[in-house]
Motif scaffolding. Structure first.
Motif, mmCIF file in Angstrom:
data_model
loop_
_atom_site.group_PDB
_atom_site.id
_atom_site.type_symbol
_atom_site.label_atom_id
_atom_site.label_comp_id
_atom_site.label_asym_id
_atom_site.label_seq_id
_atom_site.Cartn_x
_atom_site.Cartn_y
_atom_site.Cartn_z
ATOM 1 N N GLY A 66 -12.199 -14.280 -36.423
ATOM 2 C CA GLY A 66 -12.310 -15.683 -36.068
ATOM 3 C C GLY A 66 -12.366 -15.872 -34.562
ATOM 4 N N THR A 67 -11.958 -17.038 -34.104
ATOM 5 C CA THR A 67 -12.012 -17.343 -32.680
ATOM 6 C C THR A 67 -10.897 -16.619 -31.940
ATOM 7 O OG1 THR A 67 -12.887 -19.540 -33.181
ATOM 8 C CG2 THR A 67 -12.062 -19.174 -30.951
ATOM 9 N N GLU A 68 -11.259 -15.870 -30.918
ATOM 10 C CA GLU A 68 -10.284 -15.146 -30.109
ATOM 11 C C GLU A 68 -10.474 -15.497 -28.645
ATOM 12 O OE1 GLU A 68 -12.167 -10.838 -29.264
ATOM 13 O OE2 GLU A 68 -11.753 -11.201 -31.391
ATOM 14 N N LEU A 69 -9.569 -15.019 -27.805
ATOM 15 C CA LEU A 69 -9.619 -15.286 -26.373
ATOM 16 C C LEU A 69 -9.828 -13.996 -25.601
ATOM 17 C CD1 LEU A 69 -6.643 -17.787 -25.776
ATOM 18 C CD2 LEU A 69 -9.081 -18.320 -25.621
ATOM 19 N N VAL A 70 -10.655 -14.063 -24.580
ATOM 20 C CA VAL A 70 -10.746 -12.987 -23.594
ATOM 21 C C VAL A 70 -10.114 -13.517 -22.314
ATOM 22 C CG1 VAL A 70 -12.237 -11.523 -22.217
ATOM 23 C CG2 VAL A 70 -12.802 -11.966 -24.618
ATOM 24 N N LEU A 71 -9.020 -12.898 -21.919
ATOM 25 C CA LEU A 71 -8.292 -13.330 -20.726
ATOM 26 C C LEU A 71 -8.585 -12.391 -19.565
ATOM 27 C CD1 LEU A 71 -4.735 -14.034 -22.219
ATOM 28 C CD2 LEU A 71 -6.699 -15.585 -22.091
#
Length: 217
Positions: free
Chosen positions: A128-133
């Motif tokens: 699903g929707t994930e974050l790249v930090l």
């Protein structure tokens, strides 16, 4: 796939982790990570599984297991699975029965990254929707450099599993494959006891393990 998920007609399954695309609902947990009610008991008790309380993990060949332990309380805060120059951090939290909390938590993580002077970019991934930090960090010598990580959130039945991919796996898809498979093979043991939303699910050291006074695990 290592774990067999119970069928849709089996008791205690849920659909709170389904997302929707142009072709209809997509179950991002169809191949894991799983809830303990979705797998057979003998799978959880297999010799190659590591029982850490709220999480039962099955690492890849060559992977090392670490536990982040609070020095004062002795409470295990997170599981860390390391392979070469990559790592996967796992944390599990209580969530409401009626809905997931990853959308809300994801926004808070992005805001914190911005506060630190970094960036947070949303991506559609396998879970699903994930974050790249990308955030600035200071090394032991006082030098500032940018650190990239992927933060994946998976909503399950009354739980949120948050996985952070670190090191080379955060930027190279090939290196990420073992971490993603390990995440899929993870089982969350939520239990029936009432818990406050976002309360950490209790983790424990595996039988026979002893904490080191000089290390996190």
């Amino acid at each position: 796939m290592i774990f067999r998920r119970k069928g849709k007609n089996d008791p205690e399954t849920n659909d709170t982790d389904a997302v929707t695309d142009e072709s209809g609902p997509v179950d991002v947990r169809s191949e894991g990570p799983f809830d303990s009610t979705e797998v057979d008991a003998d799978v959880l008790e297999a010799e190659d599984r590591i029982d850490l309380g709220a999480l039962v993990v099955n690492g890849m060949p060559g992977m090392e297991l670490g536990l982040q332990v609070d020095e004062q309380s002795g409470v295990v805060q997170a599981v860390l699975l390391m392979l070469e120059d990559s790592a996967l951090e796992l944390r599990a939290f209580a969530a409401p029965r009626s809905s997931g909390i990853w959308d809300e938590v994801r926004q808070e993580i992005a805001a914190e990254a911005s506060r630190m002077g970094g960036t947070a970019t949303e991506h559609d991934g396998q879970f699903g929707t994930e974050l790249v930090l990308v955030v600035p960090v200071e090394d032991p010598e006082g030098q500032i450099f940018s650190q990239t990580s992927r933060v994946i959130g998976v909503d399950g039945p009354r739980w949120l599993l948050r996985a952070t991919v670190l090191g080379r796996a955060a930027v190279e898809p090939d290196a990420a494959l073992p971490m993603e498979e390990t995440l899929r093979n993870t089982v969350v043991v939520r239990g029936d006891e009432p818990m406050a939303v976002r309360e950490s699910l209790p983790l424990r050291m595996p039988p026979g393990a002893q904490p080191s006074p000089t290390e996190e695990a």
